[in-house]
Design an enzyme around this catalytic site. Structure first.
Site, PDB file in Angstrom:
ATOM      1  N   GLY A 142       0.724  -1.148  -0.168  1.00  0.00           N
ATOM      2  CA  GLY A 142      -0.006   0.118  -0.041  1.00  0.00           C
ATOM      3  C   GLY A 142       0.684   1.175   0.054  1.00  0.00           C
ATOM      4  N   GLU A 150      15.771  -0.472  -3.526  1.00  0.00           N
ATOM      5  CA  GLU A 150      15.953  -0.638  -5.079  1.00  0.00           C
ATOM      6  C   GLU A 150      16.370   0.915  -5.622  1.00  0.00           C
ATOM      7  OE1 GLU A 150      12.076  -3.602  -5.387  1.00  0.00           O
ATOM      8  OE2 GLU A 150      11.891  -1.640  -5.912  1.00  0.00           O
ATOM      9  N   PHE A 205      15.712   3.896  -7.559  1.00  0.00           N
ATOM     10  CA  PHE A 205      14.647   4.650  -7.652  1.00  0.00           C
ATOM     11  C   PHE A 205      14.687   5.181  -8.973  1.00  0.00           C
ATOM     12  CE2 PHE A 205      12.507   8.785  -7.252  1.00  0.00           C
ATOM     13  CZ  PHE A 205      11.208   8.424  -7.114  1.00  0.00           C
ATOM     14  N   HIS A 253       2.784   2.602 -13.153  1.00  0.00           N
ATOM     15  CA  HIS A 253       2.722   1.438 -12.279  1.00  0.00           C
ATOM     16  C   HIS A 253       1.400   0.709 -13.260  1.00  0.00           C
ATOM     17  CE1 HIS A 253       2.008  -0.061  -8.004  1.00  0.00           C
ATOM     18  NE2 HIS A 253       1.482  -0.756  -8.747  1.00  0.00           N
ATOM     19  N   LYS A 299      -2.464   4.601  -4.112  1.00  0.00           N
ATOM     20  CA  LYS A 299      -3.167   4.858  -5.410  1.00  0.00           C
ATOM     21  C   LYS A 299      -4.480   5.502  -5.192  1.00  0.00           C
ATOM     22  CE  LYS A 299      -1.439   0.194  -6.407  1.00  0.00           C
ATOM     23  NZ  LYS A 299      -1.680  -1.369  -6.380  1.00  0.00           N
ATOM     24  N   ARG A 350      -3.467 -11.290  -2.228  1.00  0.00           N
ATOM     25  CA  ARG A 350      -4.892 -11.161  -1.741  1.00  0.00           C
ATOM     26  C   ARG A 350      -5.521 -10.411  -2.846  1.00  0.00           C
ATOM     27  NH1 ARG A 350      -4.143  -5.575  -1.361  1.00  0.00           N
ATOM     28  NH2 ARG A 350      -2.180  -4.612  -0.634  1.00  0.00           N
ATOM     29  N   VAL A 369      -7.709  -3.616  -3.718  1.00  0.00           N
ATOM     30  CA  VAL A 369      -8.760  -2.435  -3.441  1.00  0.00           C
ATOM     31  C   VAL A 369      -9.385  -2.172  -5.108  1.00  0.00           C
ATOM     32  CG1 VAL A 369      -9.272  -0.102  -3.170  1.00  0.00           C
ATOM     33  CG2 VAL A 369      -7.731  -1.506  -1.542  1.00  0.00           C
ATOM     34  N   ARG A 418     -10.867   6.285  -5.975  1.00  0.00           N
ATOM     35  CA  ARG A 418     -10.939   5.945  -4.467  1.00  0.00           C
ATOM     36  C   ARG A 418     -11.359   7.369  -3.809  1.00  0.00           C
ATOM     37  NH1 ARG A 418      -5.938   2.278  -2.402  1.00  0.00           N
ATOM     38  NH2 ARG A 418      -5.717   0.997  -4.306  1.00  0.00           N
TER      39      ARG A 418
END
Length: 445
Positions: free
Chosen positions: A163, A199, A201, A207, A236, A290, A293, A336
């Site tokens: 997230g 990592e 950047f 994305h 997001k 999972r 959203v 969202r």
């Protein structure tokens, strides 16, 4: 199929699972904290069990209380939704030990893929490209050495995170010295695990994520990809399916996602997240083991019910689809809608919803647990609901989303609706020229 399941979550995802279960004739039990005793999932579930006070670690993360609720009510399985216990392999293992089915992948798959470090190793084994980076860093000295080899700027990430939380962009040695300890503490706070990876950047990238479903026996399919590039602080905001990637690149990424998931005999719904740079190079970031959203946009273009598929796989009924059975059509967009105050740097704005009216009409879907008079508790995320639209083309979907946003009325807390209207009008967004820095570079937000 199960006769009764327990939903170990809250808000709109709990309501989402209840609705599909009810259509399937499956009884539902929802657990809740004292702060959520008047929430819509609690009001409409067949049974509700309070598992603790408002704090998440005393309620929605309280494994003994959740398992006790399942056994007390006779629930055969637990759906974890997203967040909270959804990617906790210890919880999934304890469910198995108590004879309760965990609706999701096995604990072994979650342990292998649940950490970013583990995901990178499996990606390499599956011949899927990853961003230059490291495994878990033991201390700041190891981080300084790795950053020197990778080259600044670098990104510190919570290995167990998700997230967008627990991430820090670091541009100099001095920043790294102070940021490393902060990142560890955030990781410990959010995920109970201080492990940090590093990592390279990338300043500008898209994305893109691949939705997969597996049966746990090596059969894995994809249900298209989503573009989730519109973000703020790694969170997001807007997702759409499909992306606007060239067809050849899209297929390469879809194949890579299926290949990696098949490598671990993945079961249930999962999402593989990739970044795509300006030159069309793509890199695996992580897998979310999972339901997401943003699964709604993939449902809209496929006509599939992902929760129904999850329940079928978990109940041992297998996956009733081959790849050739998946037919994707049209374009879907999700916004969202969060209770956040744009005049206060988009800080969460908990409080009472005095009045609420969501848009309707053709091709409009709303997933929300909110209602007039509902009080948004300050203890959890600020999501009020998700507004999703579908149309034949992306241009038409954007126009439909703008119309739906303009129809949406929420009195009480400030929300992100005005921001989304601006984005729908933005010429860069309309032509699909989006990167994760879109809000900063195109809207100066």
């Amino acid at each position: 199929m199960f006769k009764k399941i327990l939903i170990a979550n809250r808000g709109e995802i709990a309501l989402r699972v209840i609705r599909t279960a009810r259509e399937m004739g499956v009884k539902t039990v929802v657990v809740h904290s004292t702060a959520d005793e008047k929430s819509l999932p609690v009001l409409i579930a067949d049974e509700a069990v309070c598992v603790g006070p408002p704090a998440s670690n005393a309620s929605y993360l309280n494994i003994p209380n959740i398992l006790s609720a399942a056994m007390m009510t006779g629930a055969e399985a637990i759906h974890p939704g997203y967040g909270f216990m959804a990617e906790n392999p210890d919880f999934a293992e304890m469910c198995r030990e108590h004879g309760i089915v965990f609706i999701g992948p096995t604990p072994e798959s979650m342990r292998a893929l649940g950490s970013k470090a583990g995901g990178r190793e499996i990606a390499a084994q599956s011949n899927v490209p990853v961003v230059p980076g490291t495994g878990v860093l033991e201390n700041v000295d190891a981080a300084l050495l790795a950053a020197k080899q990778i080259g600044y700027p670098v990104l510190l990430k919570a290995s167990a995170g998700g997230g967008g939380r627990g991430q820090k962009i670091v541009r100099t040695q001095e920043e790294l010295r102070s940021a490393f300890g902060q990142a560890q503490e955030e990781a410990r706070l959010y995920f109970g695990d201080p492990a940090i990876i590093m990592e390279k950047f990338l300043e500008e990238f898209r994305h893109v994520e691949v939705q997969v479903m597996g049966d746990g026996q090596g059969h894995v399919i994809h249900i298209g990809e989503r573009d989730c590039s519109i973000q703020r602080r790694n969170q997001k905001l807007i997702e759409e399916a499909p992306s606007t990637l060239p067809d050849t690149l899209r297929q390469e990424i879809l194949d890579a996602g299926v290949r990696l998931a098949r490598h671990v005999n993945y079961a249930g719904a999962g999402t593989l997240e990739f970044i795509v740079d300006r030159d069309g190079n793509y890199y695996f970031m992580e897998m979310n083991t999972r339901i997401q959203v943003e699964h709604c946009v993939s449902e809209e273009i496929s006509g599939l019910d992902f929760v129904r598929l999850q329940l079928g796989v978990a109940a041992g009924e297998g996956l009733p689809l081959r790849q050739e059975d998946v037919r994707l059509r049209g374009h879907a967009i999700e916004c969202r809608i969060n209770a956040e105050d744009p005049d206060k740097d988009f800080r969460p704005a908990a409080g009472k919803i005095e009045d609420i009216h969501f848009a309707g009409g053709p091709g409009v879907r709303v997933d929300s647990h909110a209602y007039s008079g509902y009080v948004i508790p300050p203890h959890y995320d600020s999501l009020i609901g998700k507004l999703i639209v579908w149309h034949d083309s992306r241009d038409q979907a954007i126009s439909r989303m703008k119309r739906a946003l303009e129809e949406t009325v929420i009195h009480g807390p400030k929300t992100t609706v005005p921001l989304y209207i601006k984005i729908m009008d933005n010429p860069f967004y309309r032509r699909g020229a989006v990167m994760t820095n879109f809000l900063r570079t195109r809207l100066e937000v």
